[in-house]
Design a protein around this motif. Structure first.
Motif, short mmCIF file in Angstrom:
data_model
loop_
_atom_site.label_atom_id
_atom_site.label_comp_id
_atom_site.label_asym_id
_atom_site.label_seq_id
_atom_site.Cartn_x
_atom_site.Cartn_y
_atom_site.Cartn_z
N SER A 119 8.74 -67.20 23.42
CA SER A 119 10.09 -67.71 23.67
C SER A 119 11.13 -66.87 22.93
N THR A 120 12.23 -66.61 23.61
CA THR A 120 13.34 -65.88 22.99
C THR A 120 14.39 -66.86 22.48
N PHE A 121 14.10 -68.15 22.63
CA PHE A 121 15.09 -69.16 22.26
C PHE A 121 15.30 -69.25 20.75
N TYR A 122 14.21 -69.12 20.01
CA TYR A 122 14.27 -69.32 18.56
C TYR A 122 14.53 -68.00 17.84
N ASP A 123 15.40 -68.08 16.87
CA ASP A 123 15.67 -66.90 16.07
C ASP A 123 14.71 -66.91 14.87
N GLN A 124 13.65 -66.16 14.99
CA GLN A 124 12.64 -66.15 13.94
C GLN A 124 12.72 -64.84 13.18
N THR A 125 12.21 -64.85 11.97
CA THR A 125 12.09 -63.58 11.26
C THR A 125 10.96 -62.79 11.93
N GLU A 126 10.92 -61.52 11.59
CA GLU A 126 9.88 -60.68 12.18
C GLU A 126 8.48 -61.21 11.83
N ALA A 145 12.35 -70.49 27.00
CA ALA A 145 11.90 -71.88 26.81
C ALA A 145 12.20 -72.40 25.41
N ARG A 146 12.61 -73.68 25.34
CA ARG A 146 12.76 -74.35 24.05
C ARG A 146 11.48 -75.10 23.69
N SER A 147 10.66 -75.38 24.68
CA SER A 147 9.55 -76.31 24.45
C SER A 147 8.37 -75.66 23.73
N PHE A 148 8.39 -74.35 23.60
CA PHE A 148 7.32 -73.72 22.83
C PHE A 148 7.85 -72.42 22.21
N MET A 149 7.16 -71.97 21.17
CA MET A 149 7.48 -70.68 20.57
C MET A 149 6.63 -69.60 21.24
N SER A 178 5.09 -77.54 14.69
CA SER A 178 4.82 -78.83 15.32
C SER A 178 5.38 -78.83 16.74
N GLN A 179 6.43 -78.06 16.92
CA GLN A 179 6.93 -77.90 18.29
C GLN A 179 5.87 -77.21 19.13
N GLN A 180 5.27 -76.23 18.50
CA GLN A 180 4.24 -75.48 19.20
C GLN A 180 3.03 -76.37 19.48
N LEU A 181 2.70 -77.19 18.49
CA LEU A 181 1.55 -78.05 18.66
C LEU A 181 1.77 -79.01 19.82
N SER A 182 2.96 -79.59 19.89
CA SER A 182 3.17 -80.56 20.96
C SER A 182 3.18 -79.86 22.31
N ALA A 183 3.67 -78.62 22.33
CA ALA A 183 3.62 -77.87 23.59
C ALA A 183 2.18 -77.59 23.96
N ASP A 184 1.39 -77.24 22.97
CA ASP A 184 -0.03 -77.00 23.23
C ASP A 184 -0.72 -78.25 23.74
N CYS A 185 -0.40 -79.37 23.11
CA CYS A 185 -1.04 -80.62 23.53
C CYS A 185 -0.66 -80.94 24.96
#
Ligand SMILES: [Zn+2]
Length: 224
Positions: free
Chosen positions: A63-70, A34-38, A124-131
């Protein structure tokens, strides 16, 4: 790094011990493109005969979409674990990231040197997904016989339902609300016109904190 199930499970267990005193029960862990949430926490609930509500079947999805640091990934996992902790303990927060969420987040950041947030760009992406997850667009209708009905509208079908509900049910008055009350979990998100009967007292109780909306069939916005 891209998360793996093994990584998320391992971190969940580790932080459960280290931060949450081992209080969190194991839950279903999933990965999603998913892109819509982390990260996302979902659960089911049922109403008991005595009126209390049992929450169960918690699912944590990363989500596996975002390349985040550990470290960022870990913060995302802990963020969702805070939701889990609060929900599981029946804490009713003032909003999706209300005062209880923030208090716990701030404490964990301070005591464990984390950088969990609800407001930076990533979050904020996460917040909007939560909302989106926590809020419902409701159409409250008055039927020809005076009874009241409710439709939890799928976001993509609001204007369709705006047209169809009166045609199908002869609805006299339609009122629109945005609500975060988990009471509305139990209604399916309607994509086709369907009205569920609801008593006046249930409406009063569960619309208390709802935000009135104005819908004109083309736009829907918060009533000022
Ligand atoms: Zn959140």
């Amino acid at each position: 790094m891209r998360p793996t199930l093994a990584f998320v499970t391992d971190r969940f267990n580790y932080f459960n011990d280290k931060i949450f005193g081992g209080e969190l029960k194991p839950l279903t862990i999933r990965l999603s493109p998913a892109r819509s949430f982390m990260g996302q926490l979902r659960h089911s609930h049922r109403r008991n005969p005595d009126g209390s509500v049992t929450h169960y079947d918690y699912r944590l999805t990363i989500s596996t979409f975002y390349d985040q640091t550990e470290a960022e990934l870990e913060d995302t996992i802990i963020h969702e674990m805070i939701h889990y902790y609060l929900n599981h303990n029946g804490v009713r927060d003032t909003s999706a990231h209300g005062q209880h969420f923030r208090a716990m987040m701030n404490r964990i950041n301070k005591e464990h040197g984390r950088h969990i947030t609800i407001s930076n760009r990533r979050e904020s992406q996460q917040l909007s997904a939560d909302c989106a997850r926590h809020s419902y667009v409701l159409c409250v209708s008055t039927l020809p016989d005076g009874q009241r009905g409710i439709t939890v509208c799928a976001r993509t079908r609001i204007f369709y339902l705006y047209v169809k509900l009166p045609r199908l049910y002869g609805v006299k008055v339609m009122q629109w609300f945005l609500s975060r009350d988990t009471f509305f979990n139990k209604y399916p998100k309607s994509v086709t016109p369907k009205i569920y009967k609801i008593t006046e007292s249930e409406l009063t109780e569960h619309l208390r904190e709802a935000v009135p909306l104005i819908c004109d069939g083309k736009k829907i916005r918060v009533k000022k």
